[in-house]
Design a protein around this motif. Structure first.
Motif, PDB file in Angstrom:
ATOM      1  N   UNK A 124      26.133  80.611   7.974  1.00  0.00           N
ATOM      2  CA  UNK A 124      25.727  80.012   6.658  1.00  0.00           C
ATOM      3  C   UNK A 124      23.679  80.189   7.275  1.00  0.00           C
ATOM      4  N   UNK A 125      23.483  80.531   8.094  1.00  0.00           N
ATOM      5  CA  UNK A 125      21.934  80.847   8.250  1.00  0.00           C
ATOM      6  C   UNK A 125      21.314  81.888   7.534  1.00  0.00           C
ATOM      7  N   UNK A 126      21.897  82.651   6.635  1.00  0.00           N
ATOM      8  CA  UNK A 126      21.876  83.626   5.673  1.00  0.00           C
ATOM      9  C   UNK A 126      21.513  82.888   4.442  1.00  0.00           C
ATOM     10  N   UNK A 163      20.995  92.460   1.710  1.00  0.00           N
ATOM     11  CA  UNK A 163      20.116  93.015   2.206  1.00  0.00           C
ATOM     12  C   UNK A 163      21.877  94.374   1.905  1.00  0.00           C
ATOM     13  N   UNK A 164      21.212  95.356   1.469  1.00  0.00           N
ATOM     14  CA  UNK A 164      22.300  96.835   1.915  1.00  0.00           C
ATOM     15  C   UNK A 164      22.690  97.513   3.319  1.00  0.00           C
ATOM     16  N   UNK A 165      23.821  96.373   3.552  1.00  0.00           N
ATOM     17  CA  UNK A 165      23.745  97.425   4.648  1.00  0.00           C
ATOM     18  C   UNK A 165      25.031  98.164   4.725  1.00  0.00           C
ATOM     19  N   UNK A 166      25.396  98.994   6.066  1.00  0.00           N
ATOM     20  CA  UNK A 166      27.074  99.605   5.898  1.00  0.00           C
ATOM     21  C   UNK A 166      27.889  99.096   5.842  1.00  0.00           C
ATOM     22  N   UNK A 224      18.875  81.776   3.068  1.00  0.00           N
ATOM     23  CA  UNK A 224      18.265  81.784   2.320  1.00  0.00           C
ATOM     24  C   UNK A 224      17.500  82.965   2.455  1.00  0.00           C
ATOM     25  N   UNK A 225      18.201  83.519   2.828  1.00  0.00           N
ATOM     26  CA  UNK A 225      17.820  84.765   3.516  1.00  0.00           C
ATOM     27  C   UNK A 225      18.045  86.484   2.188  1.00  0.00           C
ATOM     28  N   UNK A 226      17.107  86.896   1.945  1.00  0.00           N
ATOM     29  CA  UNK A 226      17.670  87.959   1.533  1.00  0.00           C
ATOM     30  C   UNK A 226      19.084  88.681   0.852  1.00  0.00           C
TER      31      UNK A 226
END
Lengths: 335, 155
Positions: free
Chosen positions: B2-4, B10-13, B6-8
Protein backbone atom coordinates in the motif's frame (compact mmCIF):
# COMPACT_ATOMS: atom_id res chain seq x y z
CA UNK A 1 15.14 16.06 0.16
CA UNK A 2 18.83 15.76 0.07
CA UNK A 3 19.81 12.27 -0.86
CA UNK A 4 16.78 10.46 -2.11
CA UNK A 5 15.95 12.47 -5.17
CA UNK A 6 17.97 10.41 -7.55
CA UNK A 7 16.71 6.87 -7.25
CA UNK A 8 17.97 4.98 -10.25
CA UNK A 9 18.12 1.27 -9.71
CA UNK A 10 15.41 -1.34 -9.55
CA UNK A 11 14.90 -3.43 -6.46
CA UNK A 12 16.57 -6.41 -8.11
CA UNK A 13 19.64 -4.30 -8.88
CA UNK A 14 19.96 -2.92 -5.37
CA UNK A 15 19.55 -6.37 -3.84
CA UNK A 16 22.07 -7.80 -6.27
CA UNK A 17 24.51 -5.01 -5.46
CA UNK A 18 24.25 -5.84 -1.77
CA UNK A 19 24.79 -9.56 -2.30
CA UNK A 20 27.66 -9.00 -4.72
CA UNK A 21 29.32 -6.54 -2.33
CA UNK A 22 29.07 -8.89 0.63
CA UNK A 23 30.41 -11.78 -1.41
CA UNK A 24 33.28 -9.80 -2.90
CA UNK A 25 34.24 -8.41 0.51
CA UNK A 26 34.46 -11.95 1.87
CA UNK A 27 36.53 -12.96 -1.16
CA UNK A 28 38.88 -10.03 -0.58
CA UNK A 29 39.25 -10.69 3.12
CA UNK A 30 39.93 -14.39 2.65
CA UNK A 31 41.98 -14.12 -0.55
CA UNK A 32 44.21 -11.25 0.45
CA UNK A 33 44.80 -12.50 3.95
CA UNK A 34 46.39 -15.43 2.12
CA UNK A 35 48.33 -13.42 -0.45
CA UNK A 36 49.48 -10.80 2.05
CA UNK A 37 49.63 -13.30 4.90
CA UNK A 38 52.76 -11.65 6.30
CA UNK A 39 50.92 -8.39 6.76
CA UNK A 40 47.46 -9.75 7.54
CA UNK A 41 48.41 -12.70 9.74
CA UNK A 42 45.72 -11.72 12.24
CA UNK A 43 43.08 -12.09 9.58
CA UNK A 44 44.22 -15.59 8.67
CA UNK A 45 43.96 -16.55 12.33
CA UNK A 46 40.58 -14.91 12.58
CA UNK A 47 39.23 -17.10 9.78
CA UNK A 48 40.56 -20.33 11.18
CA UNK A 49 44.04 -20.58 9.76
CA UNK A 50 44.99 -21.62 6.23
CA UNK A 51 42.33 -24.33 6.05
CA UNK A 52 39.57 -22.06 7.27
CA UNK A 53 40.52 -19.23 4.92
CA UNK A 54 40.58 -21.55 1.89
CA UNK A 55 37.17 -22.91 2.81
CA UNK A 56 35.71 -19.42 3.27
CA UNK A 57 37.24 -18.34 -0.04
CA UNK A 58 35.79 -21.29 -1.91
CA UNK A 59 32.32 -20.92 -0.45
CA UNK A 60 32.29 -17.23 -1.35
CA UNK A 61 33.67 -18.17 -4.76
CA UNK A 62 30.74 -20.51 -5.35
CA UNK A 63 28.42 -17.66 -4.36
CA UNK A 64 30.12 -15.31 -6.80
CA UNK A 65 29.79 -17.84 -9.60
CA UNK A 66 26.06 -18.15 -8.97
CA UNK A 67 25.63 -14.34 -8.81
CA UNK A 68 27.54 -13.78 -12.05
CA UNK A 69 25.62 -16.42 -13.96
CA UNK A 70 22.35 -15.00 -12.62
CA UNK A 71 23.25 -11.45 -13.63
CA UNK A 72 24.34 -12.49 -17.11
CA UNK A 73 21.04 -14.33 -17.59
CA UNK A 74 19.07 -11.29 -16.41
CA UNK A 75 20.94 -9.00 -18.80
CA UNK A 76 20.21 -11.32 -21.71
CA UNK A 77 16.72 -12.65 -21.03
CA UNK A 78 14.79 -9.56 -19.88
CA UNK A 79 13.85 -6.36 -21.70
CA UNK A 80 14.90 -4.26 -18.72
CA UNK A 81 18.26 -5.98 -18.67
CA UNK A 82 18.90 -5.40 -22.35
CA UNK A 83 17.70 -1.81 -22.06
CA UNK A 84 19.95 -1.10 -19.10
CA UNK A 85 22.88 -2.66 -20.88
CA UNK A 86 22.43 -0.22 -23.76
CA UNK A 87 22.40 2.63 -21.27
CA UNK A 88 25.71 1.78 -19.72
CA UNK A 89 27.64 1.58 -22.97
CA UNK A 90 30.32 4.29 -22.88
CA UNK A 91 29.64 7.39 -24.92
CA UNK A 92 31.47 10.53 -25.95
CA UNK A 93 29.76 12.30 -23.06
CA UNK A 94 31.66 10.08 -20.67
CA UNK A 95 35.00 11.11 -22.09
CA UNK A 96 33.91 14.75 -22.00
CA UNK A 97 32.87 14.29 -18.37
CA UNK A 98 36.33 12.99 -17.49
CA UNK A 99 38.01 15.94 -19.19
CA UNK A 100 35.59 18.36 -17.55
CA UNK A 101 36.28 16.81 -14.14
CA UNK A 102 39.96 17.61 -14.59
CA UNK A 103 39.06 21.16 -15.58
CA UNK A 104 36.65 21.40 -12.65
CA UNK A 105 39.43 20.39 -10.30
CA UNK A 106 41.77 22.94 -11.83
CA UNK A 107 39.12 25.65 -11.58
CA UNK A 108 38.57 26.23 -15.29
CA UNK A 109 35.07 24.72 -15.31
CA UNK A 110 32.25 25.87 -13.05
CA UNK A 111 30.18 22.72 -13.02
CA UNK A 112 30.72 19.02 -13.34
CA UNK A 113 29.47 17.38 -16.53
CA UNK A 114 26.06 15.65 -16.24
CA UNK A 115 27.83 12.34 -16.88
CA UNK A 116 29.95 12.95 -13.78
CA UNK A 117 27.21 13.92 -11.37
CA UNK A 118 26.39 11.68 -8.48
CA UNK A 119 24.30 14.37 -6.87
CA UNK A 120 21.73 15.37 -9.45
CA UNK A 121 19.58 17.79 -7.51
CA UNK A 122 16.60 19.26 -9.32
CA UNK A 123 17.67 18.19 -12.75
CA UNK A 124 17.62 14.46 -12.20
CA UNK A 125 16.13 13.71 -15.61
CA UNK A 126 19.15 15.01 -17.46
CA UNK A 127 21.53 12.85 -15.54
CA UNK A 128 22.42 9.48 -17.06
CA UNK A 129 21.83 6.23 -15.20
CA UNK A 130 25.51 5.99 -14.29
CA UNK A 131 28.38 8.43 -14.11
CA UNK A 132 31.38 7.84 -16.31
CA UNK A 133 33.05 6.38 -13.22
CA UNK A 134 30.04 4.16 -12.65
CA UNK A 135 30.27 2.84 -16.19
CA UNK A 136 33.99 2.29 -15.84
CA UNK A 137 33.39 0.44 -12.57
CA UNK A 138 30.80 -1.81 -14.22
CA UNK A 139 33.01 -2.69 -17.17
CA UNK A 140 36.28 -3.05 -15.30
CA UNK A 141 34.70 -5.08 -12.49
CA UNK A 142 32.85 -7.25 -15.00
CA UNK A 143 36.05 -8.03 -16.90
CA UNK A 144 37.94 -8.61 -13.65
CA UNK A 145 35.27 -10.84 -12.16
CA UNK A 146 35.12 -12.92 -15.33
CA UNK A 147 38.88 -13.48 -15.41
CA UNK A 148 39.01 -14.07 -11.66
CA UNK A 149 36.20 -16.60 -11.87
CA UNK A 150 37.82 -18.52 -14.70
CA UNK A 151 41.25 -18.59 -13.09
CA UNK A 152 39.65 -19.28 -9.72
CA UNK A 153 37.79 -22.26 -11.14
CA UNK A 154 40.97 -23.59 -12.68
CA UNK A 155 42.71 -23.52 -9.33
CA UNK A 156 39.65 -24.70 -7.41
CA UNK A 157 41.25 -28.07 -7.57
CA UNK A 158 45.01 -27.63 -7.77
CA UNK A 159 45.48 -31.11 -9.11
CA UNK A 160 43.16 -30.16 -11.93
CA UNK A 161 45.35 -27.31 -13.02
CA UNK A 162 48.42 -29.47 -12.57
CA UNK A 163 46.91 -31.92 -14.97
CA UNK A 164 46.47 -29.14 -17.48
CA UNK A 165 49.74 -27.35 -16.81
CA UNK A 166 52.01 -30.36 -16.41
CA UNK A 167 53.86 -29.21 -13.27
CA UNK A 168 52.98 -28.16 -9.76
CA UNK A 169 55.00 -25.01 -10.26
CA UNK A 170 52.90 -24.03 -13.23
CA UNK A 171 49.75 -24.70 -11.26
CA UNK A 172 50.98 -22.53 -8.42
CA UNK A 173 51.88 -19.83 -10.93
CA UNK A 174 48.20 -19.75 -11.80
CA UNK A 175 47.44 -18.98 -8.16
CA UNK A 176 49.84 -16.05 -8.42
CA UNK A 177 48.14 -14.84 -11.58
CA UNK A 178 44.76 -15.04 -9.84
CA UNK A 179 46.00 -13.00 -6.87
CA UNK A 180 47.74 -10.36 -8.96
CA UNK A 181 44.69 -9.97 -11.14
CA UNK A 182 42.51 -9.31 -8.11
CA UNK A 183 44.78 -6.47 -6.98
CA UNK A 184 43.32 -4.24 -9.69
CA UNK A 185 39.86 -4.87 -8.33
CA UNK A 186 41.04 -4.47 -4.74
CA UNK A 187 42.33 -0.99 -5.57
CA UNK A 188 39.21 -0.21 -7.56
CA UNK A 189 36.91 -1.16 -4.70
CA UNK A 190 38.82 1.13 -2.33
CA UNK A 191 38.24 3.99 -4.75
CA UNK A 192 34.61 2.94 -5.16
CA UNK A 193 34.10 3.12 -1.38
CA UNK A 194 35.69 6.56 -1.19
CA UNK A 195 33.76 7.86 -4.18
CA UNK A 196 30.33 6.76 -3.00
CA UNK A 197 30.82 7.28 0.72
CA UNK A 198 32.45 10.68 0.75
CA UNK A 199 30.66 12.87 -1.76
CA UNK A 200 29.92 15.93 0.41
CA UNK A 201 26.24 16.01 -0.55
CA UNK A 202 25.72 12.30 -0.03
CA UNK A 203 28.07 11.57 2.87
CA UNK A 204 28.22 9.10 4.59
CA UNK A 205 26.69 6.80 1.98
CA UNK A 206 25.13 7.26 -1.43
CA UNK A 207 21.80 5.58 -0.94
CA UNK A 208 20.81 5.14 -4.58
CA UNK A 209 22.55 1.79 -4.51
CA UNK A 210 20.39 0.61 -1.61
CA UNK A 211 16.98 2.21 -1.92
CA UNK A 212 15.27 1.08 -5.11
CA UNK A 213 13.75 3.55 -7.55
CA UNK A 214 10.29 2.17 -6.86
CA UNK A 215 10.50 3.45 -3.28
CA UNK A 216 11.60 6.97 -4.10
CA UNK A 217 9.00 9.64 -4.91
CA UNK A 218 9.83 11.71 -7.96
CA UNK A 219 10.15 15.42 -7.55
CA UNK A 220 10.08 17.82 -10.43
CA UNK A 221 11.20 21.22 -9.35
CA UNK A 222 11.13 22.82 -12.74
CA UNK A 223 11.99 26.19 -11.34
CA UNK A 224 15.13 24.93 -9.69
CA UNK A 225 18.37 25.95 -11.32
CA UNK A 226 21.47 23.82 -11.24
CA UNK A 227 21.96 20.98 -8.84
CA UNK A 228 20.81 22.75 -5.71
CA UNK A 229 23.93 21.69 -3.88
CA UNK A 230 24.39 25.16 -2.44
CA UNK A 231 21.15 24.71 -0.51
CA UNK A 232 22.52 21.70 1.33
CA UNK A 233 24.41 21.95 4.54
CA UNK A 234 27.77 20.26 4.81
CA UNK A 235 27.99 17.70 7.55
CA UNK A 236 30.27 18.92 10.36
CA UNK A 237 32.28 15.72 10.24
CA UNK A 238 32.75 15.62 6.46
CA UNK A 239 36.00 17.52 6.37
CA UNK A 240 37.79 15.37 8.89
CA UNK A 241 36.23 12.12 7.70
CA UNK A 242 36.95 12.66 4.01
CA UNK A 243 40.52 13.69 4.76
CA UNK A 244 41.21 10.67 6.95
CA UNK A 245 39.54 8.12 4.68
CA UNK A 246 40.95 9.75 1.55
CA UNK A 247 44.44 9.44 3.00
CA UNK A 248 43.78 5.85 4.04
CA UNK A 249 42.47 5.02 0.58
CA UNK A 250 45.58 6.42 -1.07
CA UNK A 251 47.91 4.69 1.40
CA UNK A 252 45.95 1.45 1.05
CA UNK A 253 46.12 1.51 -2.75
CA UNK A 254 49.83 2.30 -2.79
CA UNK A 255 50.53 -0.41 -0.22
CA UNK A 256 48.69 -3.26 -1.94
CA UNK A 257 50.33 -2.18 -5.19
CA UNK A 258 53.80 -2.35 -3.61
CA UNK A 259 52.83 -5.51 -1.76
CA UNK A 260 51.84 -7.19 -5.01
CA UNK A 261 55.21 -6.28 -6.52
CA UNK A 262 57.35 -7.39 -3.57
CA UNK A 263 55.26 -10.22 -2.23
CA UNK A 264 54.40 -11.72 -5.54
CA UNK A 265 54.06 -15.17 -4.04
CA UNK A 266 55.63 -16.74 -7.07
CA UNK A 267 56.16 -20.42 -6.27
CA UNK A 268 59.80 -20.44 -7.18
CA UNK A 269 61.32 -17.05 -6.46
CA UNK A 270 63.73 -15.87 -9.11
CA UNK A 271 66.08 -14.84 -6.34
CA UNK A 272 65.96 -15.38 -2.62
CA UNK A 273 64.00 -12.52 -1.09
CA UNK A 274 64.32 -11.85 2.61
CA UNK A 275 61.86 -9.57 4.32
CA UNK A 276 58.75 -8.13 2.80
CA UNK A 277 56.86 -9.50 5.76
CA UNK A 278 56.38 -8.19 9.25
CA UNK A 279 59.90 -6.79 8.96
CA UNK A 280 58.53 -4.25 6.56
CA UNK A 281 56.56 -2.25 9.07
CA UNK A 282 55.40 0.45 6.65
CA UNK A 283 53.97 -2.05 4.21
CA UNK A 284 52.25 -3.87 7.06
CA UNK A 285 50.64 -0.68 8.32
CA UNK A 286 49.68 0.40 4.80
CA UNK A 287 48.08 -2.87 3.78
CA UNK A 288 46.16 -2.96 7.04
CA UNK A 289 44.92 0.55 6.31
CA UNK A 290 43.66 -0.68 2.96
CA UNK A 291 41.85 -3.52 4.69
CA UNK A 292 40.37 -0.99 7.09
CA UNK A 293 38.94 0.94 4.12
CA UNK A 294 37.37 -2.32 2.94
CA UNK A 295 35.92 -2.94 6.39
CA UNK A 296 34.54 0.58 6.33
CA UNK A 297 32.95 -0.23 2.98
CA UNK A 298 31.33 -3.26 4.56
CA UNK A 299 29.96 -1.10 7.38
CA UNK A 300 28.71 1.56 4.96
CA UNK A 301 26.91 -1.00 2.86
CA UNK A 302 25.21 -2.35 5.98
CA UNK A 303 24.26 1.22 6.85
CA UNK A 304 22.82 1.74 3.37
CA UNK A 305 20.58 -1.26 3.87
CA UNK A 306 19.59 -0.03 7.31
CA UNK A 307 18.52 3.27 5.72
CA UNK A 308 16.41 1.36 3.21
CA UNK A 309 14.62 -0.52 5.97
CA UNK A 310 13.94 2.68 7.87
CA UNK A 311 12.81 4.45 4.71
CA UNK A 312 10.41 1.65 3.88
CA UNK A 313 8.97 1.73 7.39
CA UNK A 314 8.45 5.46 7.12
CA UNK A 315 6.67 5.10 3.78
CA UNK A 316 4.42 2.40 5.19
CA UNK A 317 3.62 4.56 8.17
CA UNK A 318 2.79 7.55 6.00
CA UNK A 319 0.61 5.44 3.74
CA UNK A 320 -1.37 4.16 6.68
CA UNK A 321 -2.11 7.67 7.94
CA UNK A 322 -5.29 8.89 6.23
CA UNK A 323 -4.36 12.56 6.53
CA UNK A 324 -1.39 12.35 4.27
CA UNK A 325 -1.44 14.29 1.03
CA UNK A 326 -5.13 14.92 0.98
CA UNK A 327 -4.61 18.01 -1.10
CA UNK A 328 -3.76 15.87 -4.04
CA UNK A 329 -0.13 16.83 -3.94
CA UNK A 330 2.57 14.35 -3.41
CA UNK A 331 3.71 13.53 0.06
CA UNK A 332 6.37 15.86 1.25
CA UNK A 333 9.14 13.73 2.48
CA UNK A 334 11.47 16.40 3.58
CA UNK A 335 13.85 14.41 5.66
CA UNK B 1 2.22 -2.81 -1.08
CA UNK B 2 0.00 0.00 0.00
CA UNK B 3 2.84 2.39 0.64
CA UNK B 4 3.61 2.34 -3.06
CA UNK B 5 0.38 4.02 -4.06
CA UNK B 6 1.83 7.48 -4.29
CA UNK B 7 5.05 6.36 -5.83
CA UNK B 8 5.92 6.52 -9.51
CA UNK B 9 5.61 3.59 -11.84
CA UNK B 10 9.00 2.14 -12.44
CA UNK B 11 10.17 -0.47 -14.81
CA UNK B 12 11.66 -3.31 -12.87
CA UNK B 13 12.50 -6.87 -13.73
CA UNK B 14 9.72 -9.45 -14.10
CA UNK B 15 9.42 -11.63 -11.01
CA UNK B 16 9.26 -14.81 -13.03
CA UNK B 17 12.49 -13.96 -14.83
CA UNK B 18 14.25 -13.38 -11.50
CA UNK B 19 13.03 -16.67 -10.08
CA UNK B 20 13.83 -18.76 -13.16
CA UNK B 21 17.22 -17.17 -13.72
CA UNK B 22 18.14 -17.63 -10.06
CA UNK B 23 17.36 -21.33 -10.29
CA UNK B 24 19.26 -21.68 -13.56
CA UNK B 25 22.23 -19.81 -12.06
CA UNK B 26 22.38 -22.14 -9.07
CA UNK B 27 22.10 -25.19 -11.31
CA UNK B 28 24.83 -23.93 -13.64
CA UNK B 29 27.06 -23.15 -10.66
CA UNK B 30 26.57 -26.65 -9.30
CA UNK B 31 27.43 -28.13 -12.68
CA UNK B 32 30.56 -26.02 -13.09
CA UNK B 33 31.80 -26.84 -9.61
CA UNK B 34 31.09 -30.50 -10.16
CA UNK B 35 33.17 -30.29 -13.30
CA UNK B 36 35.95 -28.43 -11.47
CA UNK B 37 36.00 -30.98 -8.70
CA UNK B 38 36.17 -33.80 -11.20
CA UNK B 39 39.58 -32.60 -12.27
CA UNK B 40 40.97 -34.34 -9.24
CA UNK B 41 40.29 -37.79 -10.64
CA UNK B 42 43.73 -38.02 -12.22
CA UNK B 43 45.74 -36.74 -9.28
CA UNK B 44 47.51 -40.05 -8.78
CA UNK B 45 49.40 -39.75 -12.03
CA UNK B 46 50.58 -36.28 -11.11
CA UNK B 47 52.26 -37.23 -7.90
CA UNK B 48 53.90 -40.36 -9.25
CA UNK B 49 57.66 -40.21 -9.03
CA UNK B 50 59.24 -40.27 -12.43
CA UNK B 51 62.93 -40.82 -11.84
CA UNK B 52 63.65 -41.55 -15.47
CA UNK B 53 61.96 -38.48 -16.82
CA UNK B 54 64.30 -36.30 -18.82
CA UNK B 55 64.48 -32.69 -19.81
CA UNK B 56 63.80 -29.61 -17.73
CA UNK B 57 61.43 -31.39 -15.40
CA UNK B 58 63.45 -34.49 -14.77
CA UNK B 59 63.88 -36.05 -11.37
CA UNK B 60 62.09 -36.12 -8.07
CA UNK B 61 60.79 -32.74 -7.00
CA UNK B 62 62.66 -31.00 -9.76
CA UNK B 63 59.51 -29.30 -10.93
CA UNK B 64 59.65 -27.17 -7.79
CA UNK B 65 63.20 -26.05 -8.33
CA UNK B 66 63.33 -25.62 -12.03
CA UNK B 67 60.56 -23.09 -12.01
CA UNK B 68 57.69 -22.54 -14.28
CA UNK B 69 58.47 -23.75 -17.77
CA UNK B 70 55.35 -22.45 -19.46
CA UNK B 71 56.26 -19.29 -21.30
CA UNK B 72 52.77 -17.92 -21.75
CA UNK B 73 52.03 -18.32 -18.06
CA UNK B 74 55.20 -16.39 -17.22
CA UNK B 75 54.16 -13.73 -19.68
CA UNK B 76 50.67 -13.63 -18.19
CA UNK B 77 52.09 -12.91 -14.75
CA UNK B 78 54.45 -10.26 -16.09
CA UNK B 79 51.67 -8.52 -17.97
CA UNK B 80 49.40 -8.65 -14.92
CA UNK B 81 52.12 -6.99 -12.87
CA UNK B 82 52.23 -4.27 -15.50
CA UNK B 83 48.44 -3.97 -15.50
CA UNK B 84 48.46 -3.66 -11.71
CA UNK B 85 50.91 -0.78 -11.85
CA UNK B 86 49.19 1.04 -14.72
CA UNK B 87 45.72 0.63 -13.26
CA UNK B 88 47.01 1.46 -9.78
CA UNK B 89 48.45 4.76 -10.92
CA UNK B 90 45.26 5.52 -12.85
CA UNK B 91 43.05 4.69 -9.85
CA UNK B 92 45.21 6.88 -7.62
CA UNK B 93 44.75 9.71 -10.10
CA UNK B 94 41.00 9.12 -9.99
CA UNK B 95 40.99 9.23 -6.19
CA UNK B 96 42.80 12.57 -6.20
CA UNK B 97 40.58 13.90 -8.98
CA UNK B 98 37.42 13.08 -7.04
CA UNK B 99 38.84 14.12 -3.72
CA UNK B 100 39.58 17.52 -5.22
CA UNK B 101 36.20 17.79 -6.91
CA UNK B 102 34.47 16.84 -3.66
CA UNK B 103 36.34 19.59 -1.83
CA UNK B 104 35.24 22.12 -4.43
CA UNK B 105 31.64 20.94 -4.15
CA UNK B 106 31.83 21.02 -0.36
CA UNK B 107 32.96 24.62 -0.41
CA UNK B 108 29.77 25.52 -2.29
CA UNK B 109 27.54 23.97 0.33
CA UNK B 110 26.34 25.79 3.38
CA UNK B 111 28.95 25.31 6.02
CA UNK B 112 28.10 23.49 9.25
CA UNK B 113 26.25 25.76 11.61
CA UNK B 114 25.76 28.40 8.93
CA UNK B 115 22.13 29.41 9.26
CA UNK B 116 22.05 30.51 5.62
CA UNK B 117 19.93 33.46 4.63
CA UNK B 118 18.58 32.12 1.36
CA UNK B 119 15.18 30.72 0.60
CA UNK B 120 15.33 27.38 2.27
CA UNK B 121 12.82 26.63 5.01
CA UNK B 122 9.89 26.27 2.66
CA UNK B 123 8.13 24.49 5.46
CA UNK B 124 7.27 27.70 7.17
CA UNK B 125 10.22 27.83 9.46
CA UNK B 126 12.11 31.03 9.91
CA UNK B 127 14.08 32.28 6.98
CA UNK B 128 15.01 35.91 7.48
CA UNK B 129 18.29 36.84 8.92
CA UNK B 130 16.46 37.59 12.14
CA UNK B 131 17.62 34.72 14.30
CA UNK B 132 18.03 37.43 16.92
CA UNK B 133 18.50 35.93 20.28
CA UNK B 134 15.41 33.80 20.34
CA UNK B 135 16.92 30.42 19.97
CA UNK B 136 14.27 28.40 21.72
CA UNK B 137 11.29 28.09 19.41
CA UNK B 138 12.77 28.99 16.07
CA UNK B 139 15.14 26.10 15.87
CA UNK B 140 12.42 23.65 16.69
CA UNK B 141 10.19 25.07 14.00
CA UNK B 142 12.77 24.81 11.35
CA UNK B 143 14.26 21.58 12.48
CA UNK B 144 12.91 19.82 9.45
CA UNK B 145 15.02 21.29 6.78
CA UNK B 146 17.29 24.05 7.74
CA UNK B 147 20.16 23.92 10.03
CA UNK B 148 19.99 21.76 13.04
CA UNK B 149 21.64 24.76 14.61
CA UNK B 150 23.38 23.94 17.79
CA UNK B 151 23.98 27.54 18.59
CA UNK B 152 27.59 26.95 19.22
CA UNK B 153 28.80 28.62 16.07
CA UNK B 154 27.17 31.97 16.62
CA UNK B 155 28.22 32.50 20.19
Amino acid sequence: MTQLDHGKFSKMTTTFHTLLALDVFVLFFSGYSLMFNDELWWMVNLMGGATGVSAVHRIAGAGLLALIVFWMLMMVTTDTGRGNFREILPSKGDFDAFVQDVRFLLGSADERHPNARQFAGGTADEIPLLTYIGKGVVFIFAAELTLLTISGLLIWSKTGVMELMATKTAAAAFVTFHGLLGVIMLMGVMFHIFEHGFHPALYPVEVKAFIPKSMIPEQHDDDAEGTGIERLELSPSWNMASTVVGAMTVIGIVSVLLGSLFDEGYPVPREIAIGGGPTDILLTVGINMGVFVLLLGLVLQMYGNLLRVRWQKQLEQEASEPTTATDGGRVESEE
Amino acid sequence: MSYREHLPETEGYPRAAIAINALVAIAVTALILWWAADFAVFYEELFRIQPVAEGANAGVGSDWTSGNQIAWLDFLIAITHAADVIMGVFILFMVFLHWGAFRRLASRMRQPGDSGSSAVAADGGQVEGGTTAGDGTTTEDAAGDTVGDDGGETA
